[in-house]
Scaffold this motif. Structure first.
Motif, PDB file in Angstrom:
ATOM      1  N   LEU A  22       1.231  -1.266  -0.515  1.00 55.70           N
ATOM      2  CA  LEU A  22      -0.125  -0.063  -0.477  1.00 55.70           C
ATOM      3  C   LEU A  22       0.831   0.916  -0.129  1.00 55.70           C
ATOM      4  CD1 LEU A  22      -3.084  -0.690   2.148  1.00 55.70           C
ATOM      5  CD2 LEU A  22      -2.564  -1.110  -0.342  1.00 55.70           C
ATOM      6  N   PRO A  23       2.253   1.401   0.991  1.00 50.63           N
ATOM      7  CA  PRO A  23       2.605   2.348   0.751  1.00 50.63           C
ATOM      8  C   PRO A  23       3.293   2.881  -0.971  1.00 50.63           C
ATOM      9  CG  PRO A  23       2.834   1.949   2.880  1.00 50.63           C
ATOM     10  CD  PRO A  23       2.309   0.271   2.011  1.00 50.63           C
ATOM     11  N   MET A  32       2.748  11.525  -9.138  1.00 49.15           N
ATOM     12  CA  MET A  32       2.217  11.545 -10.764  1.00 49.15           C
ATOM     13  C   MET A  32       1.418  12.867 -10.142  1.00 49.15           C
ATOM     14  SD  MET A  32       1.703   7.940 -11.799  1.00 49.15           S
ATOM     15  CE  MET A  32       1.364   9.367 -13.883  1.00 49.15           C
ATOM     16  N   GLY A  33       0.898  13.055  -8.846  1.00 50.60           N
ATOM     17  CA  GLY A  33       0.272  14.822  -8.270  1.00 50.60           C
ATOM     18  C   GLY A  33      -1.531  14.105  -8.815  1.00 50.60           C
ATOM     19  N   LEU A  34      -1.051  12.989  -8.330  1.00 50.79           N
ATOM     20  CA  LEU A  34      -2.806  12.043  -8.848  1.00 50.79           C
ATOM     21  C   LEU A  34      -3.853  12.154  -8.025  1.00 50.79           C
ATOM     22  CD1 LEU A  34      -2.447   9.557 -11.460  1.00 50.79           C
ATOM     23  CD2 LEU A  34      -2.946  11.669 -11.953  1.00 50.79           C
ATOM     24  N   SER A  35      -4.527  12.105  -8.066  1.00 50.88           N
ATOM     25  CA  SER A  35      -6.098  11.973  -6.957  1.00 50.88           C
ATOM     26  C   SER A  35      -6.311  11.023  -6.946  1.00 50.88           C
ATOM     27  CB  SER A  35      -7.095  12.393  -6.327  1.00 50.88           C
ATOM     28  OG  SER A  35      -7.860  12.576  -8.049  1.00 50.88           O
ATOM     29  N   TYR A  36      -6.835   9.625  -6.031  1.00 56.99           N
ATOM     30  CA  TYR A  36      -7.151   8.161  -5.814  1.00 56.99           C
ATOM     31  C   TYR A  36      -7.703   7.402  -4.521  1.00 56.99           C
ATOM     32  CZ  TYR A  36      -2.802   7.827  -2.310  1.00 56.99           C
ATOM     33  OH  TYR A  36      -2.204   8.470  -1.456  1.00 56.99           O
ATOM     34  N   GLU A  37      -7.933   6.481  -4.739  1.00 58.09           N
ATOM     35  CA  GLU A  37      -8.207   5.931  -3.825  1.00 58.09           C
ATOM     36  C   GLU A  37      -8.273   4.090  -4.134  1.00 58.09           C
ATOM     37  OE1 GLU A  37     -12.567   5.682  -4.527  1.00 58.09           O
ATOM     38  OE2 GLU A  37     -12.491   5.005  -6.029  1.00 58.09           O
ATOM     39  N   ILE A  38      -7.972   3.812  -2.844  1.00 62.29           N
ATOM     40  CA  ILE A  38      -6.892   2.645  -2.768  1.00 62.29           C
ATOM     41  C   ILE A  38      -8.396   1.550  -2.568  1.00 62.29           C
ATOM     42  CG2 ILE A  38      -5.593   0.794  -2.301  1.00 62.29           C
ATOM     43  CD1 ILE A  38      -3.706   3.156  -1.811  1.00 62.29           C
ATOM     44  N   ILE A  39      -8.914   0.669  -2.716  1.00 55.82           N
ATOM     45  CA  ILE A  39      -9.765  -0.513  -2.179  1.00 55.82           C
ATOM     46  C   ILE A  39      -9.166  -1.868  -2.417  1.00 55.82           C
ATOM     47  CG2 ILE A  39     -12.513  -1.063  -3.170  1.00 55.82           C
ATOM     48  CD1 ILE A  39     -12.906   1.903  -4.957  1.00 55.82           C
ATOM     49  N   ARG A  47      -5.271 -10.000  10.064  1.00 56.31           N
ATOM     50  CA  ARG A  47      -5.831  -8.845  10.172  1.00 56.31           C
ATOM     51  C   ARG A  47      -5.282  -7.544   9.276  1.00 56.31           C
ATOM     52  NH1 ARG A  47      -3.551  -5.730  14.096  1.00 56.31           N
ATOM     53  NH2 ARG A  47      -1.616  -5.339  13.471  1.00 56.31           N
ATOM     54  N   THR A  48      -5.583  -8.128   7.617  1.00 55.35           N
ATOM     55  CA  THR A  48      -5.401  -7.772   6.960  1.00 55.35           C
ATOM     56  C   THR A  48      -5.905  -6.383   6.603  1.00 55.35           C
ATOM     57  OG1 THR A  48      -4.388  -9.152   5.380  1.00 55.35           O
ATOM     58  CG2 THR A  48      -5.271  -7.477   4.197  1.00 55.35           C
ATOM     59  N   PRO A  49      -7.266  -6.834   6.621  1.00 57.18           N
ATOM     60  CA  PRO A  49      -8.552  -5.232   6.698  1.00 57.18           C
ATOM     61  C   PRO A  49      -8.186  -3.897   7.734  1.00 57.18           C
ATOM     62  CG  PRO A  49      -9.539  -6.991   7.215  1.00 57.18           C
ATOM     63  CD  PRO A  49      -7.901  -7.467   7.409  1.00 57.18           C
ATOM     64  N   GLU A  50      -7.679  -4.545   8.945  1.00 51.34           N
ATOM     65  CA  GLU A  50      -7.537  -3.026   9.724  1.00 51.34           C
ATOM     66  C   GLU A  50      -5.649  -3.007   9.761  1.00 51.34           C
ATOM     67  OE1 GLU A  50      -9.920  -6.743  11.907  1.00 51.34           O
ATOM     68  OE2 GLU A  50      -7.908  -6.266  10.556  1.00 51.34           O
ATOM     69  N   ILE A  51      -5.354  -3.736   9.107  1.00 49.27           N
ATOM     70  CA  ILE A  51      -3.449  -2.957   8.573  1.00 49.27           C
ATOM     71  C   ILE A  51      -3.980  -2.399   7.394  1.00 49.27           C
ATOM     72  CG2 ILE A  51      -1.461  -3.278   7.403  1.00 49.27           C
ATOM     73  CD1 ILE A  51      -1.568  -6.580   9.300  1.00 49.27           C
ATOM     74  N   LEU A  55      -3.552   2.428   6.881  1.00 49.89           N
ATOM     75  CA  LEU A  55      -3.241   2.651   5.863  1.00 49.89           C
ATOM     76  C   LEU A  55      -3.981   3.651   4.903  1.00 49.89           C
ATOM     77  CD1 LEU A  55      -0.283  -0.273   5.569  1.00 49.89           C
ATOM     78  CD2 LEU A  55       0.356   2.090   6.312  1.00 49.89           C
ATOM     79  N   GLY A  56      -5.281   3.831   4.949  1.00 48.98           N
ATOM     80  CA  GLY A  56      -5.772   4.669   4.501  1.00 48.98           C
ATOM     81  C   GLY A  56      -6.596   4.302   3.073  1.00 48.98           C
ATOM     82  N   ALA A  57      -7.215   2.710   3.046  1.00 50.44           N
ATOM     83  CA  ALA A  57      -7.236   2.085   2.109  1.00 50.44           C
ATOM     84  C   ALA A  57      -9.218   2.050   2.770  1.00 50.44           C
ATOM     85  CB  ALA A  57      -6.988   0.407   1.756  1.00 50.44           C
TER      86      ALA A  57
END
Length: 103
Positions: A22-23, A32-39, A47-51, A55-57
């Motif tokens: 994720l980082p 790149m200066g792009l707006s984004y979302e990580i889904i 613990r994958t979902p908590e991690i 990290l902002g996902a």
């Protein structure tokens, strides 16, 4: 609200790799200066979902089974003009995102 890029990542017990991947995704898109979302579409028992959340996902729990269903679920939630998909197991080099998105 639309963003430039949605990155959709299906996960199943990726707690070791997700904190590395994720980082790298964020760094490449911010460079790149792009707006984004990580889904992160998750079907983990670790613990994958908590991690990923820490990290902002955006984490979505996968309801059905299968790799294809995970992507379809992620696509339904994606708001990006462009959608990038990949595995968050470390097999993809997300620092290469600029090459994919340049054209």
């Amino acid at each position: 609200m639309c963003v430039d890029v949605s990155v959709v990542l299906p996960t199943m017990n990726e707690e070791e790799a997700i904190s590395v991947v994720l980082p790298k995704v964020r760094e490449a898109l911010e460079r790149m200066g792009l707006s984004y979302e990580i889904i992160v579409v998750d079907k983990s028992s670790d613990r994958t979902p908590e991690i990923a959340r820490s990290l902002g996902a955006i984490v979505i729990r996968q309801g059905d089974k299968g790799y294809g269903d995970a992507y379809i679920t992620g696509f339904k939630h994606a708001r990006g003009k462009y959608i990038v998909m990949g595995d968050p197991d470390g097999s993809y080099d997300f620092s290469e995102l600029p090459k994919l998105l340049e054209p």
